[in-house]
Write a protein that holds these residues in place. Structure first.
Motif, short mmCIF file in Angstrom:
data_model
loop_
_atom_site.label_atom_id
_atom_site.label_comp_id
_atom_site.label_asym_id
_atom_site.label_seq_id
_atom_site.Cartn_x
_atom_site.Cartn_y
_atom_site.Cartn_z
N GLN A 1 0.80 -1.23 0.00
CA GLN A 1 0.00 0.00 0.00
C GLN A 1 0.83 1.28 0.00
O GLN A 1 0.33 2.33 -0.39
CB GLN A 1 -0.95 0.01 1.20
N PRO B 1 3.43 1.47 -4.52
CA PRO B 1 2.85 2.53 -5.35
C PRO B 1 3.81 3.67 -5.64
O PRO B 1 3.86 4.16 -6.78
CB PRO B 1 1.64 3.01 -4.52
N ASN C 1 -4.84 17.39 -9.18
CA ASN C 1 -4.34 16.69 -10.36
C ASN C 1 -4.98 17.22 -11.64
O ASN C 1 -4.30 17.44 -12.65
CB ASN C 1 -4.61 15.19 -10.24
N THR D 1 -0.64 6.41 -4.53
CA THR D 1 -1.52 5.27 -4.24
C THR D 1 -1.72 4.50 -5.54
O THR D 1 -1.38 4.97 -6.62
CB THR D 1 -2.89 5.74 -3.71
N MET D 2 -2.25 3.31 -5.42
CA MET D 2 -2.48 2.51 -6.62
C MET D 2 -3.42 3.22 -7.59
O MET D 2 -3.24 3.15 -8.81
CB MET D 2 -3.04 1.14 -6.24
N SER D 3 -4.41 3.93 -7.07
CA SER D 3 -5.35 4.63 -7.94
C SER D 3 -4.70 5.81 -8.67
O SER D 3 -5.11 6.17 -9.78
CB SER D 3 -6.56 5.12 -7.14
N SER D 4 -3.68 6.42 -8.05
CA SER D 4 -3.02 7.57 -8.68
C SER D 4 -2.12 7.16 -9.83
O SER D 4 -1.64 8.02 -10.57
CB SER D 4 -2.21 8.35 -7.64
N LEU E 1 -3.08 5.30 -12.40
CA LEU E 1 -3.85 5.06 -13.62
C LEU E 1 -3.65 6.14 -14.66
O LEU E 1 -3.36 5.85 -15.84
CB LEU E 1 -5.34 4.92 -13.27
#
Length: 376
Positions: free
Chosen positions: A94, A98, A158, A229-232, A234
């Motif tokens: 986590q 990332p 962003n 983070t993992m979502s950032s 993409l």
């Protein structure tokens, strides 16, 4: 006594030898590129594991590798046999992974954008910052930090950074057009002028806000992947894939553009349209990277230059090495930023400038620009 005059070797034999030498040289360059690419890919994997094992929570490199593999391939026995604690799993998957992946994506993206801009203006010293794209992204992000998202219609940091980069790209393209064509010289001048203007706006916003916001602004402008983070991942990952596909598809046209506009047009390449497409692609990649990682310099300047020296100016070979090299460079820089002054973390922009500036000056001293294929 008659002496026999030896006959000259056939012209076809000489031409055949030259073709053979050229073929051997091409095979050697291809083999060197392949070996270098494999080595850089291995370095990326090694940095992922080493970075996963580095931090305040004790994790060995073997454990870090197991955690990464265990999440990618569910059902691995070591994920449930008690050899790995939940804290170790959380720290690696986590937090550490990332930021390492974001550093790799950002490094590859900035290196690719730098390579495209160097071809666009036919100058080895060009990079995203010289055309004001990064400065435009910084203005958008700083506006959100200073005034808040609500004051800008609900834009996140962003998205605001990406909007700023896109606006800078449009301004540079508009100012660089003359008589229906995009001039490389006008692009550089417009980019430098707009970059200075955007930097002035950012400086004014910084000194006119609260002390708490100043720290956030400076940390963003100097670059960091600590909040990844993992979502950032993409957004920049998609932009990198799109940019890589466009660049590799147009690799032959990029080679033609390097020789000059007249030569490119004689080969059927529309130099003006190609420059516009390259500018949009480089701005897209730069904007998405700056939006999540802040301002990180020297990657787009140094890495493409080194790649050209190592594998030549042919973009079919140079671009993959450039992206892999950028990923390795920034992942290594992030690892140093976390460890060299523990417990303080050094912003990435400071470290990349500290490492990149002397190295680039050394390359210039040794005539690296000429060997990189840009001429005198």
């Amino acid at each position: 006594m008659c002496h026999r005059v030896p006959s000259a070797p056939p012209a076809t034999s000489s031409a055949g030898s030259e073709r053979s030498a050229v073929h051997i040289a091409r095979r050697r360059r291809a083999a060197r590129t392949w070996l270098l690419g494999v080595g850089l890919a291995f370095a990326v994997c090694a940095l992922v594991v080493v970075s996963g094992a580095t931090g305040s929570v004790p994790v060995s490199t073997v454990q870090a590798a197991k955690i990464v593999v265990g999440h990618l391939l569910p059902g691995m026995p070591w994920m449930s046999d008690g050899s790995l604690t939940p804290l170790q799993d959380q720290a690696v998957w986590q937090f550490r992974l990332p930021r390492t992946l974001l550093a790799g994506i950002a490094g590859a993206g900035l290196a690719l954008a730098g390579a495209l801009m160097q071809v666009t203006v036919r100058n080895p010293l060009a990079e995203p910052y010289i055309l004001g794209v990064s400065s435009g992204a910084s203005v958008g992000a700083v506006l959100v930090i200073v005034f808040g998202s609500a004051a800008l219609g609900g834009l996140s940091l962003n998205v605001a950074a990406f909007v700023g980069a896109s606006a800078a790209c449009l301004c540079v393209a508009a100012l660089a057009r003359k008589d229906g064509t995009i001039s490389p010289t006008r692009m550089i001048l417009a980019g430098v002028a707009l970059g200075t203007l955007f930097s002035a706006i950012t400086s004014y916003l910084t000194i006119s806000t609260s002390a708490q916001n100043v720290v956030s602004v400076l940390f963003f402008l100097l670059g960091s992947v600590s909040a990844a983070t993992m979502s950032s991942l993409l957004g920049p990952a998609i932009a990198l894939v799109v940019g890589a596909v466009v660049a590799l598809t147009l690799a032959r046209s990029l080679n033609a553009l390097m020789t000059g506009d007249e030569s490119a047009m004689s080969l059927g390449v529309d130099a003006t349209r190609l420059r516009g497409l390259l500018l949009v692609t480089a701005s897209l990649v730069t904007g998405t990277v700056v939006a999540v990682a802040g301002g990180i310099g020297f990657v787009g300047l140094v890495i493409p230059h080194i790649a050209r020296i190592l594998v030549g100016a042919d973009h079919r070979r140079m671009l993959p090495i450039t992206m892999l090299g950028g990923a390795v460079f920034l992942m290594g820089a992030d690892l140093l930023a976390r460890t060299v002054a523990t417990p303080t973390e050094i912003p990435l922009g400071i470290l990349t400038a500290f490492v990149g500036a002397p190295f680039f000056l050394w390359l210039m001293r040794r005539g690296g620009a000429e060997r990189a294929g840009f001429g005198r």
